[in-house]
Design a protein around this motif. Structure first.
Motif, short mmCIF file in Angstrom:
data_model
loop_
_atom_site.label_atom_id
_atom_site.label_comp_id
_atom_site.label_asym_id
_atom_site.label_seq_id
_atom_site.Cartn_x
_atom_site.Cartn_y
_atom_site.Cartn_z
N UNK A 193 0.84 -1.19 0.00
CA UNK A 193 0.00 0.00 0.00
C UNK A 193 0.88 1.25 0.00
N UNK A 194 1.08 1.83 -1.17
CA UNK A 194 1.99 2.96 -1.29
C UNK A 194 1.52 4.16 -0.46
N UNK A 195 0.21 4.33 -0.34
CA UNK A 195 -0.32 5.46 0.44
C UNK A 195 0.11 5.36 1.90
N UNK A 196 0.14 4.16 2.45
CA UNK A 196 0.55 3.99 3.84
C UNK A 196 2.02 4.36 4.03
N UNK A 197 2.81 4.17 2.97
CA UNK A 197 4.22 4.56 3.02
C UNK A 197 4.36 6.08 3.02
N UNK A 198 3.60 6.73 2.12
CA UNK A 198 3.65 8.18 2.03
C UNK A 198 3.15 8.85 3.31
N UNK A 199 2.17 8.23 3.96
CA UNK A 199 1.59 8.82 5.17
C UNK A 199 2.54 8.80 6.37
N UNK A 200 3.63 8.05 6.28
CA UNK A 200 4.58 8.03 7.40
C UNK A 200 5.15 9.41 7.68
N UNK A 201 5.28 10.24 6.65
CA UNK A 201 5.77 11.60 6.86
C UNK A 201 4.80 12.39 7.74
N UNK A 202 3.51 12.18 7.51
CA UNK A 202 2.51 12.90 8.29
C UNK A 202 2.44 12.37 9.72
N UNK A 203 2.57 11.07 9.88
CA UNK A 203 2.58 10.49 11.22
C UNK A 203 3.77 11.01 12.03
N UNK A 204 4.93 11.01 11.42
CA UNK A 204 6.12 11.47 12.15
C UNK A 204 6.02 12.95 12.48
N UNK A 205 5.48 13.74 11.55
CA UNK A 205 5.31 15.17 11.80
C UNK A 205 4.35 15.41 12.96
N UNK A 206 3.28 14.63 13.00
CA UNK A 206 2.31 14.78 14.09
C UNK A 206 2.94 14.44 15.43
N UNK A 207 3.68 13.33 15.48
CA UNK A 207 4.27 12.88 16.74
C UNK A 207 5.37 13.80 17.23
N UNK A 208 6.11 14.36 16.28
CA UNK A 208 7.22 15.24 16.64
C UNK A 208 6.78 16.69 16.80
N UNK A 209 5.45 16.89 16.75
CA UNK A 209 4.88 18.21 16.99
C UNK A 209 5.37 19.23 15.98
N UNK A 210 5.41 18.79 14.72
CA UNK A 210 5.84 19.69 13.65
C UNK A 210 4.66 20.03 12.75
N UNK A 211 4.85 21.03 11.91
CA UNK A 211 3.81 21.40 10.96
C UNK A 211 3.51 20.22 10.05
N UNK A 212 2.24 20.00 9.76
CA UNK A 212 1.86 18.89 8.89
C UNK A 212 2.27 19.14 7.45
N UNK A 213 2.53 20.39 7.09
CA UNK A 213 3.05 20.70 5.76
C UNK A 213 4.56 20.75 5.87
N UNK A 214 5.28 19.73 5.35
CA UNK A 214 6.72 19.65 5.53
C UNK A 214 7.44 20.84 4.90
N UNK A 215 8.57 21.20 5.51
CA UNK A 215 9.37 22.31 4.98
C UNK A 215 10.38 21.82 3.96
#
Length: 236
Positions: free
Chosen positions: A99-121
């Motif tokens: 599931x390629x989408x689940x791979x791409x979503x890891x960026x959003x999961x990590x951003x959420x957990x690390x308390x970063x903006x959901x829109x990556x810089x």
């Protein structure tokens, strides 16, 4: 054994990727017969020998926090989930290799957990993943685990594993690819087992032997849980 020091490791990823099966395999060394959806958070514990085979060897509790939900959840759900992100020492990012989408979503999961903006810089690269510079300054150890390796046809494996290797590189992390229904993928002495041990050693080292203790600032180390969202905590 109850007096062992402990570290907290989040297990993050989309629903259905096999996080519960993975945690059960890691902690019980058994295949989970009837996996169910995780509501809130489920915690299980593994005993890990830090620097095994050396004079510095010492046993630690590894708390694996399997966080349920979807990365696309409403803000109220994310706010509730935020309590699980307190005082984390490491993160295992889990995705479904089919599931390629689940791979791409890891960026959003990590951003959420690390308390970063959901829109990556970071800079968006051609395959849709984010540039690794986004996580260059991250001090929390990360490990990327791909599940359902058995469901990828042999003719497609090279293509899929090449793509996921770039994903792990984005996070400056090692990767493990496995089938959660087959314990041999984590057999003692295997390359996967070595990577897993190395990751846990790094988590422990940064928590107990680095100057800052490697916890996200602003959150005390809590032992009480509220709201009934913690499903289980096992110290066997």
């Amino acid at each position: 054994m109850a007096s062992l020091d402990r570290v907290k490791v989040l297990v993050l990823g989309d629903s259905g990727v096999g996080k519960s099966s993975l945690v059960h395999l890691l902690c019980q060394n058994q295949v989970l017969g009837n996996p169910s959806w995780t509501v809130g958070c489920s915690v299980d514990v593994r005993i890990h020998d830090y620097k095994e085979g050396t004079p510095e060897e010492k046993a630690y509790y590894i708390e694996l926090w399997d966080v349920g939900g979807s990365v696309g959840s409403a803000s109220s759900v994310k706010s509730t989930r935020a309590v699980f992100y307190n005082s984390i020492n490491g993160i295992i990012l889990v995705h479904d290799l089919t599931n390629k989408k689940s791979s791409q979503n890891l960026h959003r999961w990590s951003s959420e957990a690390l308390n970063r903006d959901l829109v990556p810089t970071g800079v968006l690269v051609t395959n849709g993943d984010y540039d690794q510079e986004q996580f260059a300054d991250n001090q929390i150890p990360l490990l990327v685990i791909g599940t359902k390796l058995d469901q990828i046809h042999e003719t497609k494996r090279h293509e899929v594993l090449t793509r996921t290797a770039f994903l792990a590189e984005d996070f400056n992390a090692e990767e493990i690819n496995l089938d959660c229904t087959n314990p041999r993928y984590l057999a003692a002495g295997s390359s996967n087992a070595v990577k897993l041990s190395r990751f846990f050693d790094k988590v422990i080292e940064k928590r107990y032997f680095s100057r800052d203790g490697n916890q996200i600032p602003g959150f005390p180390d809590r032992k009480r849980f509220g709201g009934g969202t913690l499903k289980s905590l096992h110290y066997d």
